[in-house]
Structures are given as C-alpha cells and as structure tokens.
Design an enzyme around this catalytic site. Structure first.
Site, PDB file in Angstrom:
ATOM      1  N   GLN A 128      -4.557  -2.165   9.813  1.00 28.38           N
ATOM      2  CA  GLN A 128      -4.566  -3.204   8.969  1.00 28.38           C
ATOM      3  C   GLN A 128      -5.257  -4.061  10.018  1.00 28.38           C
ATOM      4  OE1 GLN A 128      -3.073  -3.608   5.793  1.00 28.38           O
ATOM      5  NE2 GLN A 128      -3.675  -5.027   5.664  1.00 28.38           N
ATOM      6  N   LYS A 170       0.270  -1.475   0.062  1.00 23.99           N
ATOM      7  CA  LYS A 170       0.091   0.247  -0.182  1.00 23.99           C
ATOM      8  C   LYS A 170       0.430   0.989   0.430  1.00 23.99           C
ATOM      9  CE  LYS A 170      -3.622  -2.747   2.609  1.00 23.99           C
ATOM     10  NZ  LYS A 170      -4.385  -3.472   3.016  1.00 23.99           N
ATOM     11  N   ASP A 175     -11.134   2.582   4.887  1.00 24.67           N
ATOM     12  CA  ASP A 175     -11.153   1.146   4.376  1.00 24.67           C
ATOM     13  C   ASP A 175     -13.071   1.316   4.335  1.00 24.67           C
ATOM     14  OD1 ASP A 175      -9.161  -1.019   4.126  1.00 24.67           O
ATOM     15  OD2 ASP A 175      -9.122  -0.835   6.044  1.00 24.67           O
TER      16      ASP A 175
END
Ligand code: NDP
Length: 291
Positions: A93, A49, A116
């Site tokens: 994450q 990422k 997200d």
C-alpha cells in the site's frame, strides 16, 4: 450531462470476476496486502480491498509490519512473498512512510505477482503495448470506465493533468495505444506547464489526476467534454460528522452542467481501482495455473 457511475460499473466487474473465480479449480487466488504503519487513508483502502476480495472468494493475506521496519527487512518480506507458491499477487500500500524507498520496493515485487503494475517491467509492457503484463489499477480503471461508458478515444484530444508513475504517465500511455477504444491524441500537463487552461479548454476528454481540490473550474473545460476525475482530496466540512468530505480535482458543481459525461468523487474512479486490482489478482492466478 450523464453521470458516469463508477460504483455501478465496478459492481458489474466484481460480479463477472466472482463468476470467473468460481471456475478456478483447486486453490483460490491469493492476494497479499502489505500495509506499513497506520496512515488512516491506507487503513481504509486496505480494508476495502480485503472486503472486495472476500466478496469474490479471493483469499487475502494481510501483513502489517510496524512503521519502524527497515528497508532491508521490508525487502526480505517481499522476497518471502515472491517465493511463496500460494501467493498470486502482492500489493504494497502506497504511500510508504519515510524513509522507506517506495520505488525500490515496487521493483522488488516479482513482475508476475505485481498486481499493482508498478514494476519497471510491467510499466515497460504498457509502453510496448504487450498485454501479458499487469496494468496499474487506477489507469486501467479509467480505460475500463471509458470503454463501458461508450467513450472511444479515437481521434479525440485527451488531456491528462498529472504525470505520476501511478496515474498520469500510465493513463496517458494507455490512451495513446494503437488499439480499439484508445488511439487518442494525448497531451500531458504538470506543475511546470504554462497556459494550462488553454490546453484543458481543447480537451475532448479531460483526465484530472493532480491532487488539488476543485482545481479544474468551468472556464477551463470545453462544452460537451468528457471529464474523468481521479483526484481524491479531503477538505474541511463543518456540516459533516467527520468534519471533512472527499472531493475531486474537478469543481463538480460548476463543471458538470457544461460537459457531456463526468465521473463523481466519491463513486467514480475509486471503486474501479479496487475492481481492477481484483481483475489483476485473478489474472495472476490464471497465469500461474497455466504457466
Ligand atoms: P502525485 O502527487 O504523485 O502527482 C500529482 C501530479 O500532478 C504531478 O505530476 C504534479 O506535477 C501534478 N500537479 C500538481 N499540482 C499541479 C498544478 N497546480 N498544475 C498542474 N499539475 C500539477 O499524485 P498521484 O498521481 O498519486 O495522485 C493524483 C490524485 O489522484 C490524488 O488526489 C490522489 O489521491 C488521487 N488518486 C486516486 C486514486 C483512485 O483510486 N481514485 C488512486 C491514486 C491516486 P509535477 O510532476 O510537476 O510535480
């Protein structure tokens, strides 16, 4: 059989985003990536990422709290990032190590920085077909991949394997939406589903997201179906230097000759997920600029 090349499609999206970022005046978009602990898969996902962000001129801020961080400390860190005017997107994450409460952390992220798409408000907006929010990256990647591969779900029976908040449920909601490219007739299967093979055999489009290597075998799919394999599973492979390799939830070699289109693993949904994260980050920056 046509291979749906997620890598190539993701590369085009990244190029489009790079051109869009170049038009942004002032501060470039900034993505905060929070990784707790040293889980090897998480280390590699965050690296990927960060690298992709750099490619399109999105700043990334990597925050690596120790595995011993408490829930309260992690929430305080998220609050700081929420308040920081120079941060557009926040990604924590997954999975967070125990005993951290992942869902509480997802809900702590300000909805307007939730790139997200796991916050209650953003998931709710998907259900309400309100496009002002953020759609979670893997489900958005599945839809984008279908659209760019000329697969229209209208009138099709879409079977989703898996009902997680991260993949199964949101992708099913997206496939169901009353909008161009969607309008699917959706069935969701999970571990308590009986006669699963009979259901998958009826799928015009089968989306597998269960995390079981090679779970879907050739006898479970309809000839000519479109197959989207979200699963990422590591299995032992003595022929590889690493001693293992990545496979999907679909038994690719057996299933692919029977179907019309199929995504590979790796190189299918994985790169699309990262591309959609970048798309959400750029959107977050644009919304802050105009908001
Ligand atoms: P979860 O473990 O959260 O969910 C798995 C789902 O599959 C659950 O709903 C579970 O049912 C269902 N399931 C498990 N076993 C079976 C079975 N034997 N029969 C029917 N249903 C079953 O996983 P995620 O949704 O987070 O991820 C799924 C897969 O996708 C994983 O391999 C993951 O690595 C991969 N993934 C890939 C991404 C990418 O970028 N390509 C991103 C995110 C995930 P129940 O609810 O009843 O337990």
């Amino acid at each position: 059989m046509e291979l749906i090349k997620g890598n190539e499609i993701a590369t085009s999206i990244i190029a489009e985003l790079k051109a869009e970022v170049a038009t942004i005046e002032g501060r470039k978009p900034c993505l905060a990536l929070v990784r707790v602990g040293e889980d090897p898969a998480s280390v590699s996902y965050v690296k990927k990422k960060e690298k992709t962000a750099a490619e399109i001129d999105v700043d990334s801020r990597i925050i690596l709290p120790p595995v011993t961080i408490s829930q309260a400390e992690l929430e305080a860190l998220i609050d700081e990032l929420n308040a920081d005017e120079t941060v557009d997107g926040i990604l924590v994450q997954s999975p967070l190590p125990a005993p951290l409460d992942e869902l509480a952390i997802f809900r702590r992220v300000s909805p307007d920085k939730d790139v997200d798409g796991f916050h209650t408000i953003n998931l709710g907006k998907v259900a309400q077909e309100d496009s002002s929010g953020f759609v979670s990256c893997t489900p958005a990647g599945v839809m984008e991949l279908l659209a760019r591969s000329d697969v229209d779900l209208r009138g099709k029976h879409v079977v989703v394997l898996g009902r997680s908040l991260i993949v199964g449920k949101p992708v099913a909601l997206l496939a169901l939406q009353k909008k161009a490219g969607a309008n699917g007739t959706v069935t969701i299967c999970h571990s308590a589903t009986t006669n699963l093979a009979q259901i998958t055999q009826m799928a015009d489009v089968l989306i597998a997201a269960i995390g079981r290597p090679h779970f879907v075998t050739a006898d479970m799919v309809k000839p000519g179906a479109v197959i989207i394999d979200v699963g990422i599973n590591r299995i032992p492979d003595a022929t590889r230097k690493s001693g293992n390799r990545l496979v999907g939830d679909i038994d690719f070699d057996a299933v692919s000759p029977k179907v019309s289109k199929i995504t590979p693993v790796p190189g299918g949904i994985g790169p699309m997920t990262v591309a959609m994260l970048m798309k959400n980050t750029v959107k977050a920056r644009q919304l802050r600029a105009t908001g």
